[in-house]
Design a protein around this motif. Structure first.
Motif, short mmCIF file in Angstrom:
data_model
loop_
_atom_site.label_atom_id
_atom_site.label_comp_id
_atom_site.label_asym_id
_atom_site.label_seq_id
_atom_site.Cartn_x
_atom_site.Cartn_y
_atom_site.Cartn_z
N GLY A 26 31.53 30.85 86.01
CA GLY A 26 31.26 29.65 85.21
C GLY A 26 32.52 29.05 84.62
N LEU A 27 33.40 29.92 84.09
CA LEU A 27 34.63 29.41 83.48
C LEU A 27 35.58 28.81 84.52
CD1 LEU A 27 35.37 32.17 80.79
CD2 LEU A 27 34.37 29.88 80.46
N VAL A 28 35.65 29.42 85.66
CA VAL A 28 36.52 28.89 86.72
C VAL A 28 36.00 27.52 87.17
CG1 VAL A 28 37.21 29.18 89.13
CG2 VAL A 28 37.42 31.09 87.52
N ILE A 29 34.70 27.42 87.37
CA ILE A 29 34.11 26.14 87.81
C ILE A 29 34.34 25.06 86.75
CG2 ILE A 29 31.95 24.95 88.30
CD1 ILE A 29 31.00 27.56 89.63
N LEU A 30 34.12 25.40 85.48
CA LEU A 30 34.34 24.43 84.40
C LEU A 30 35.80 24.00 84.32
CD1 LEU A 30 32.10 25.71 81.46
CD2 LEU A 30 31.89 23.54 82.70
N SER A 31 36.71 24.94 84.50
CA SER A 31 38.14 24.62 84.46
C SER A 31 38.52 23.65 85.57
CB SER A 31 38.97 25.90 84.57
OG SER A 31 38.72 26.77 83.49
N ILE B 282 34.67 25.38 74.34
CA ILE B 282 33.46 26.04 73.83
C ILE B 282 33.02 27.14 74.80
CG2 ILE B 282 31.01 25.69 73.34
CD1 ILE B 282 31.76 22.85 72.38
N ALA B 283 33.07 26.84 76.09
CA ALA B 283 32.68 27.85 77.09
C ALA B 283 33.63 29.04 77.05
CB ALA B 283 32.67 27.21 78.48
N LEU B 284 34.92 28.79 76.88
CA LEU B 284 35.88 29.89 76.80
C LEU B 284 35.62 30.75 75.56
CD1 LEU B 284 39.13 27.99 77.86
CD2 LEU B 284 38.03 29.85 79.13
N THR B 285 35.26 30.10 74.46
CA THR B 285 34.93 30.85 73.24
C THR B 285 33.69 31.71 73.46
OG1 THR B 285 35.87 29.08 71.87
CG2 THR B 285 34.39 30.64 70.80
N ALA B 286 32.65 31.10 74.06
CA ALA B 286 31.44 31.85 74.33
C ALA B 286 31.71 32.99 75.31
CB ALA B 286 30.37 30.92 74.90
N GLY B 287 32.55 32.74 76.31
CA GLY B 287 32.92 33.79 77.26
C GLY B 287 33.64 34.94 76.59
N SER B 288 34.49 34.62 75.60
CA SER B 288 35.20 35.68 74.87
C SER B 288 34.23 36.56 74.10
CB SER B 288 36.21 35.04 73.90
OG SER B 288 37.21 34.35 74.60
N VAL B 289 33.20 35.93 73.53
CA VAL B 289 32.19 36.70 72.80
C VAL B 289 31.45 37.65 73.74
CG1 VAL B 289 30.05 36.54 71.48
CG2 VAL B 289 31.92 34.93 71.03
N VAL B 290 31.09 37.16 74.91
CA VAL B 290 30.40 37.99 75.89
C VAL B 290 31.29 39.15 76.32
CG1 VAL B 290 29.44 38.04 78.22
CG2 VAL B 290 28.95 36.10 76.71
N LEU B 291 32.55 38.87 76.58
CA LEU B 291 33.49 39.92 76.98
C LEU B 291 33.66 40.96 75.88
CD1 LEU B 291 36.21 37.78 78.81
CD2 LEU B 291 34.66 39.44 79.85
N LEU B 292 33.70 40.50 74.64
CA LEU B 292 33.82 41.43 73.52
C LEU B 292 32.64 42.39 73.49
CD1 LEU B 292 35.09 42.41 70.86
CD2 LEU B 292 33.87 40.55 69.69
N ALA C 118 43.89 30.77 79.20
CA ALA C 118 43.14 29.60 79.63
C ALA C 118 42.86 28.66 78.45
CB ALA C 118 41.82 30.02 80.28
N ALA C 119 42.51 29.26 77.30
CA ALA C 119 42.26 28.44 76.11
C ALA C 119 43.53 27.71 75.66
CB ALA C 119 41.72 29.32 74.98
#
Length: 429
Positions: free
Chosen positions: A39-44, A216-226, A240-241
């Motif tokens: 998702g993050l790659v596609i959004l980027s 926002i997606a990168l922030t949400a992705g960081s939360v998921v990774l955490l 990336a951020a």
């Protein structure tokens, strides 16, 4: 047959098993991490394409303004001025009586030639119905105007008083029909110029929105990774951020720089150009009235009232864009002094002296002083026009390298996300 039935019965089972496996995998840590990175790659990549396209469009619009929009706006202004100048020159030629001097006749013909050239330039590439209708009206009325002027000229050479009526009719056609159409064309062209300038300088909202969504997606992705990896930060996602923030700042800074140099405010170069164009047109109209006052020999007070209205508006327009010590303001005052001398002679019934003052070649005459005013206004217009073009050019330069730069940053963001999450994903495989 049996074999066929077996194969047909196995296909739905395979699909069901595949879908069940996918649902199960999506609930696992590797599945979640894979979805996050995809998702993050596609959004980027999507944000990079949006930014590159929108910022490239700004530079393309800059080129369009310099090659097309601004020259057309200038041509429409020249058309209006040339038509007004032709009307003033026709009145001056009539006042000279009999066979006018070659210089006066040449001035009239040159004004008509300039108007024809400006009309062709101002309508180059025009495809909208309104412009075509305006051009058609002007093209149809110009022969009528020149025909009336020639009738006035022919009668004037024979000493027939009806010549002044023909000239007044020609001037009414010019002032009440031809020039309003030319003014509408000018306003349309200037409106297009202002619109293009705004498109160049305004913040590219779609690009900004795409970058904010990515952040926002990168922030949400960081939360998921955490939650999935128990690591506070992921270097790839952080990189990336940072790249996204740099792209956002770059776009904002470029937009601010473009807005500051293109200067479309109430005192900007574009407004000054419009004001000077209006002032030059008012000057030509007042000059026509100045000479028509002597041709028709009608109520001086009525004609002088029209002249005063035009020159008062001209002075007010002029002083908003130039200082009282500027050549344009000084020559305007000088022309007014010449007109007062002409008016005094006319009121005292010294008609010959009034005509000499109006069209004579003496440096103290109204014609000479008006010529100096028109030259000053044209010089101011040329200077201001160059400022408009320089501002547009500089605004386009503010976005130089931003399309490829932001795209490169967001490619870095996409690669960083993939590189940063892959080691974590390997831990579960």
């Amino acid at each position: 047959m049996n074999g066929g039935r077996v194969r047909r019965s196995r296909l739905p089972t395979t699909v069901r098993n595949g879908a069940e496996w996918a649902r199960h995998f999506a609930r696992t840590a590797p599945g979640v991490l894979s979805a996050v990175v995809a998702g993050l790659v596609i959004l980027s990549l999507a944000a990079g394409m949006v930014c590159a396209n929108q910022l490239s469009e700004k530079q393309t619009r800059r080129d369009t303004v310099l090659r097309h929009t601004e020259p057309l706006a200038d041509a429409s202004q020249r058309l209006y001025v040339a038509l007004s100048a032709a009307d003033a020159a026709a009145s001056t030629a009539f006042l000279s009586g009999g066979i006018e001097s070659p210089g006066v006749r040449t001035q009239y013909r040159q004004a008509l030639s300039d108007a024809a050239a400006a009309l062709a330039d101002a309508t180059t590439g025009a495809s909208d119905i309104q412009t075509r209708e305006i051009v058609a009206r002007i093209s149809a009325e110009l022969p009528s105007y020149t025909g009336l002027v020639e009738s006035a000229r022919a009668n004037n050479r024979q000493g027939l008083p009806v010549g002044s009526a023909y000239l007044r009719q020609a001037s009414v056609l010019m002032q009440q029909s031809v020039l309003p159409n030319a003014q509408q064309l000018e306003q349309n062209r200037l409106a297009q110029l202002r619109e293009d300038q705004r498109d160049i300088s305004t913040l590219p909202l779609l690009s900004v929105a795409a970058l904010l969504v990515l952040l926002i997606a990168l922030t949400a992705g960081s939360v998921v990774l955490l939650r999935r990896t128990n690591r506070r930060f992921n270097l790839g996602v952080v990189t990336a951020a940072v790249a996204t923030v740099v792209a956002l700042v770059w776009i904002g800074a470029a937009s601010i720089a473009a807005t500051s140099v293109i200067d479309t405010g109430s005192k900007g170069a574009t407004v000054r150009f419009e004001t000077l164009a209006r002032a030059r047109i008012l000057a030509q109209q007042a000059r026509t009235e100045e000479t028509m006052q002597l041709i028709t020999r009608s109520d001086i007070d009525t004609s002088e009232g029209v002249f005063t209205t035009k020159t008062t508006e001209l002075r007010n327009q002029l002083l908003t864009v130039v200082t009282a010590e500027s050549p344009a303001a000084q020559t305007f005052s000088s022309w007014q002094d010449g007109h007062h001398t002409q008016l005094a002679s006319n009121r005292s019934n010294d008609y010959s002296a009034a005509v000499r003052q109006a069209i004579g070649t003496s440096p103290d005459g109204s014609a000479f002083r008006f010529g100096a005013l028109d030259d000053s206004l044209r010089a101011e217009l040329d200077t201001t026009r160059q400022q408009v073009r320089d501002g547009v050019d500089a605004a386009g330069d503010a976005f130089l390298l931003s399309p490829i730069g932001t795209l490169a940053l967001l490619l870095v963001a996409a690669g960083s996300v993939a590189a940063g999450v892959w080691p974590r994903l390997q831990e579960f495989l």
